[in-house]
Write an enzyme that holds these catalytic residues in place. Structure first.
Site, mmCIF file in Angstrom:
data_model
loop_
_atom_site.group_PDB
_atom_site.id
_atom_site.type_symbol
_atom_site.label_atom_id
_atom_site.label_comp_id
_atom_site.label_asym_id
_atom_site.label_seq_id
_atom_site.Cartn_x
_atom_site.Cartn_y
_atom_site.Cartn_z
ATOM 1 N N LEU A 135 -51.036 13.746 3.887
ATOM 2 C CA LEU A 135 -51.014 12.404 4.475
ATOM 3 C C LEU A 135 -49.584 11.895 4.584
ATOM 4 O O LEU A 135 -49.060 11.699 5.669
ATOM 5 C CB LEU A 135 -51.855 11.448 3.622
ATOM 6 C CG LEU A 135 -51.675 9.948 3.909
ATOM 7 C CD1 LEU A 135 -52.143 9.604 5.314
ATOM 8 C CD2 LEU A 135 -52.370 9.095 2.861
ATOM 9 N N ASP A 136 -48.956 11.677 3.435
ATOM 10 C CA ASP A 136 -47.586 11.189 3.366
ATOM 11 C C ASP A 136 -46.904 11.959 2.255
ATOM 12 O O ASP A 136 -46.954 11.549 1.090
ATOM 13 C CB ASP A 136 -47.585 9.684 3.076
ATOM 14 C CG ASP A 136 -46.193 9.102 2.889
ATOM 15 O OD1 ASP A 136 -45.215 9.832 3.086
ATOM 16 O OD2 ASP A 136 -46.094 7.915 2.514
ATOM 17 N N PRO A 137 -46.341 13.127 2.580
ATOM 18 C CA PRO A 137 -46.000 13.601 3.925
ATOM 19 C C PRO A 137 -47.134 14.379 4.594
ATOM 20 O O PRO A 137 -47.905 15.059 3.928
ATOM 21 C CB PRO A 137 -44.825 14.531 3.650
ATOM 22 C CG PRO A 137 -45.132 15.116 2.293
ATOM 23 C CD PRO A 137 -45.785 14.014 1.519
ATOM 24 N N ASP A 140 -48.184 11.331 8.607
ATOM 25 C CA ASP A 140 -47.059 10.488 9.028
ATOM 26 C C ASP A 140 -46.072 11.273 9.883
ATOM 27 O O ASP A 140 -45.621 10.811 10.936
ATOM 28 C CB ASP A 140 -46.374 9.859 7.809
ATOM 29 C CG ASP A 140 -45.838 10.873 6.814
ATOM 30 O OD1 ASP A 140 -46.228 12.054 6.874
ATOM 31 O OD2 ASP A 140 -45.020 10.483 5.951
ATOM 32 N N ARG A 253 -38.549 4.218 5.806
ATOM 33 C CA ARG A 253 -39.870 4.663 5.375
ATOM 34 C C ARG A 253 -40.239 3.862 4.131
ATOM 35 O O ARG A 253 -39.451 3.749 3.190
ATOM 36 C CB ARG A 253 -39.873 6.164 5.057
ATOM 37 C CG ARG A 253 -39.886 7.036 6.301
ATOM 38 C CD ARG A 253 -39.546 8.489 5.975
ATOM 39 N NE ARG A 253 -40.333 9.049 4.900
ATOM 40 C CZ ARG A 253 -41.517 9.646 5.040
ATOM 41 N NH1 ARG A 253 -42.076 9.736 6.246
ATOM 42 N NH2 ARG A 253 -42.153 10.146 4.000
#
Length: 448
Positions: A135-137, A140, A253
């Site tokens: 997801l993050d990372p 994104d 970010r």
């Protein structure tokens, strides 16, 4: 369960080794089994792995720990691809074994320098080591690159870039003073609060010391949720190169939180509740711990702390410490340990996501772009995803499924890029984003 059709290639029964059976593994196990792959889950949490496999004949689990190198070598050699869902520090060790046997590797974690250093050898081996595909990372990266490439392909420049993500309880479950509950890696969440941050604002580098992380906060509106706090996330400037936008004058970010988290963590950090230095806390109460951390020698620790910090007794941060139990006279039950362990243990005990509660993921990118003809665009790309208590959390789905889709594409020969990669190239992000959309994990874009 995820309903998927299996194609001819999947029915060849390629074999996938999954290392780890933590909080995000279940959606991957389900996806790969339903896609027609054989899987083996190796973990010290064998019972949890068995629950995920749910007696499917194509699935198997074994008890395994990272210090069993011989078994790891055998498993990597016997399977077609390895997924490491282990703690971050173990990925490079797994990568060396995968390199030895020339087998592809997938992780959802940040690329480690040690793994990046294997780039030439991985290329020679003709396999891919795909990292940061969660997801993050992960999502994104992919959703950002889709828009960045579109802007560049139209002859434009990215002037400002903001990417903010948060894994949170759904609004109805955010019912404590911190407005937060743990749905993934609890120790990791608290540990991340000790990071410094670096970002670019109007062409100037801004460095935030760890002690000031939760003082560099602004509010942002997220459609359908309302106002959320935002604080910076690690090193944003490196993404100018990773995303190929050296022209951007602002690179930021960040992390979303409901109001309550930042104020409370800032207080905790200001009185050294998250330090690593060990000492003997035998016989000490929680209120005594606060007194020791804040340098207070008062009977009424709550009142003394308010006086020292200038916070009111009804402030969010003071209310949160009281709700957590840090003003209680109860013996903590520790011997030699660190303030971080005491603080994080109590938070984890008091703040789990309940079995009948939903979590959610909020992700939003904002781009300011300019073009040679003088035109300017503001593009907002956002995703709001909720978990389902009876099946999988949102954080588990959005971390595991991008990686699971990538595994399928690699074993089907549809991603064939030898080397160490992030999902920032079209050959990876286009098919993975398309696969996620089929499961209603989708960014929605507004052009303003």
């Amino acid at each position: 369960m995820i309903n998927l059709s299996t194609d001819k290639y999947a029915k060849a029964m390629k074999k996938v080794l999954i290392l780890g059976a933590g909080l995000v593994a279940k959606p991957m196990v389900e996806y790969l089994l339903e896609s027609g792959f054989r899987i083996i889950v190796a973990s010290p949490m064998k019972e949890r792995a068995d629950e995920m496999i749910a007696c499917k004949p194509e699935g198997k689990s074994i008890f395994w720990t990272m210090d069993d190198e011989a078994t790891l070598n055998r498993l990597v050699a016997e399977n077609d691809l390895t997924v490491s869902l282990l703690p971050y520090k173990f990925h490079s060790s797994v990568a060396r074994v995968c390199l030895q046997f020339k087998k592809p590797l997938v992780t959802t974690s940040y690329v480690q320098p040690e793994m990046q250093a294997m780039e030439n050898e991985v290329k020679k081996a003709g396999v891919i080591f795909l990292n940061e595909i969660g997801l993050d990372p992960g999502i994104d990266h992919m959703s950002s690159m889709k828009i960045i490439d579109s802007i560049h392909n139209r002859g434009g420049s990215v002037d400002e870039f903001y990417s903010i993500c948060g894994a949170l309880p759904a609004p109805e479950a955010a019912d404590n003073p911190l407005k937060y509950k743990f749905s993934w890696s609890p120790k990791g969440v608290v540990m991340a609060s000790r990071n410094s941050a670096l970002y670019l604002k109007n062409g100037k580098r801004v460095f935030i010391e760890p002690v000031n992380l939760f003082r560099d906060v602004f509010e942002a509106d997220f459609k359908g949720i309302g106002k959320l706090d935002v604080y910076p996330n690690r090193d944003s400037i490196s993404y100018s190169d990773i995303y190929g936008i050296p022209e951007a004058k602002t690179m930021y970010r960040g992390t979303f939180r409901f109001k309550g988290w930042c104020e409370t963590l800032d207080l905790m950090k200001s009185i050294n509740m998250l330090d690593d230095e060990e000492r003997n806390y035998s016989g000490m109460s929680y209120s005594g711990f606060i007194g020791e951390r804040a340098g207070l020698d008062k009977k009424d620790i709550r009142e003394a702390l308010c006086k020292k910090t200038g916070l009111s007794k009804i402030s969010t941060a003071i209310s949160a410490l009281e709700w957590l139990g840090f003003f209680d006279d109860q013996d903590m039950g520790y011997g030699s340990t660190s303030p971080f362990e005491i603080t994080s243990d109590l938070m984890i005990r008091k703040m789990p996501l309940g079995d009948n509660e939903r979590d959610m993921v909020v992700l939003q990118h904002t781009f300011y772009a300019s073009f040679a003809d003088g035109k300017r665009e503001k593009i907002i790309s956002s995703m709001l995803d909720f978990g389902t208590p009876a099946t999988n959390t949102s954080i588990a789905r959005t971390v595991a499924l991008p990686a699971a889709i990538a595994v399928k594409l690699i074993l089907e020969g549809k991603i064939n890029l030898p080397g160490v990669y992030r999902p920032v190239v079209p050959q990876i992000y286009e098919p993975v984003l398309a696969g996620l959309e089929q499961m209603n994990i989708k960014m929605r874009e507004e052009y303003l």
